[in-house]
Design an enzyme around this catalytic site. Structure first.
Site, PDB file in Angstrom:
ATOM      1  CG  ASP A 146     -18.661  36.782  27.060  1.00  0.00           C
ATOM      2  OD1 ASP A 146     -19.655  37.391  26.615  1.00  0.00           O
ATOM      3  OD2 ASP A 146     -18.484  36.572  28.279  1.00  0.00           O
ATOM      4  CG  HIS A 147     -21.639  38.804  20.568  1.00  0.00           C
ATOM      5  ND1 HIS A 147     -21.736  40.163  20.443  1.00  0.00           N
ATOM      6  CD2 HIS A 147     -21.644  38.315  19.301  1.00  0.00           C
ATOM      7  CE1 HIS A 147     -21.819  40.496  19.158  1.00  0.00           C
ATOM      8  NE2 HIS A 147     -21.759  39.383  18.454  1.00  0.00           N
TER       9      HIS A 147
END
Length: 416
Positions: free
Chosen positions: A390-391
């Site tokens: 999850d950036h």
């Protein structure tokens, strides 16, 4: 008469509905507290639902095989109370009374009927109940939690409160669904209940988390040789086969300890770093669906302990015997593409986690090795690891370091 509504419970994260597999009671049956009422199946688990009250079955509102949304009344119980000639679904009609059925608050908190009944009997209003710290799944309030709180309150001890932040609604761009054209020759197959739930969960994950996937090729020759040396004795002494997964899980736990931001969840603009390392292992079922049982506190288990735990969870998953606790509380997930001889993949994050590790098939490859006499070409066992993350809280540097930590741990397996 006094009645009590039994609703479809929420049996896991992101679960919005359940399918009634079998009823264990019929109208007119006398039921004691904790007697099994019905069995329900979801995308994650099969569970037997116990009665939170003692009484008599008054109505059964759904049939076996029906899929019912979470929070929907599925049956009505007649419980002890003075008869008034009218139906009464609450033991207290005052505005301060707590409903005696599972509800979702504005902050999406969920309480079991037992918790709500005990709180109601102790005259604990809902706003006070919302502030009690729970020890259950996702901070959920358990029966023991409310009993402990009531005891502490009577003794004049103030229990720690928890501030509940309202989860922001995800920003989702409205899109027109592509039109699907079918002919008379095409076969149309309706998704079963589990497949529908999985489909919704996957779409939610892609809409929630900006996915990035990083790959690394790992030389696992030492790991392969270690397994060859030990697999026969391991089977003899432990009674189960030695696979590569316990070693991979151990490597993942070491990386999660080194980089705790990967063992986390996101809530609005807050990062929730998890205390426990609970590894979910994706298991393919015979019907084509997937389930993800969880190895709790995986960092505290030995190779033998990991092997036995995973073997037991996988067997129970395929036999449809997983318990609710077996699929709850995961903080990180591993999926094994190598089972199907796939060399790599880009897995979708299991919400609300922030990363998932993909394991590729181990293949023999020619590789250049550096030796004291110069470079040589040798046959080595190679495996590709992929990490989807999850950036929002895991950037490329952190994701790359985390994945490299796992790779180096496996490449140097002989040092264990």
């Amino acid at each position: 008469m006094t009645t009590f509504d039994i609703k479809m419970p929420k049996l896991g994260e992101s679960i919005t509905e359940g399918t009634i597999v079998a009823w264990s009671v019929k109208v007119g049956d006398a039921v004691k507290e904790d007697d099994i009422l019905f069995e329900v199946t979801t995308a994650k688990v099969n569970a037997e639902i116990p009665s939170p009250v003692e009484g008599t079955v008054l109505k059964i509102l759904f049939s076996e095989g029906d899929t019912v949304s979470v929070g929907t009344v599925v049956m009505v119980m007649q419980i002890e109370g003075e008869s008034t000639g009218e139906q009464d679904t609450s033991s207290d009609t005052s505005s301060a009374a707590i409903e005696t059925a599972p509800v979702e608050t504005k902050e999406e908190k969920w309480y079991s009927p037992v918790v709500l009944r005990l709180a109601n009997e102790a005259n604990i209003p809902m706003d006070e109940l919302d502030k009690i710290q729970g020890s259950g799944y996702l901070g959920r309030l358990s029966k023991k939690d409310i009993q402990r709180y009531i005891t502490q309150k009577k003794d004049g001890v103030t229990a720690p409160a928890v501030t509940v932040a309202k989860k922001p609604e995800p920003v989702v761009e409205d899109r027109v669904q592509p039109q699907v054209v079918s002919s008379n020759e095409d076969q149309i197959v309706e998704m079963d209940a589990v497949r529908r739930i999985i489909a919704d969960h996957m779409v939610l994950s892609k809409k929630t988390s900006p996915h990035v996937t990083t790959f690394v090729e790992v030389d696992v020759t030492k790991l392969v040789e270690w397994r060859k040396r030990n697999k026969d004795s391991f089977l003899k002494h432990e009674g189960i086969s030695l696979t590569y997964m316990p070693a991979i899980v151990e490597a993942a736990t070491k990386a999660l300890i080194a980089y705790p931001q990967v063992n986390a969840s996101v809530e609005g603009y807050r990062m929730i770093l998890k205390k426990h390392i609970n590894i979910g292992i994706a298991v393919a079922l015979d019907d084509g669906n997937l389930v993800v049982p969880v190895v709790h506190d995986a960092d505290k288990l030995s190779i033998s302990g990991l092997a036995h735990t995973m073997d037991s969870l996988a067997a129970n998953a395929r036999a449809n015997k997983l318990k609710i606790d077996d699929i709850q509380g995961g903080t990180f997930t591993i999926t094994n593409f190598g089972t199907f001889k796939n060399i790599a993949g880009t897995p979708i994050i299991n919400q609300p986690q922030v990363a998932i590790l993909g394991i590729g098939y181990i293949v023999k490859k020619p590789a250049v090795l550096e030796t004291a006499d110069g470079d040589v070409i040798a046959i080595r066992h190679k495996m590709i690891l992929s990490l989807s993350y999850d950036h929002r809280i895991v950037n490329g540097a952190l994701g790359g370091k985390f994945l490299l930590h796992i790779a180096e741990y496996l490449e140097n397996w002989d040092s264990k």
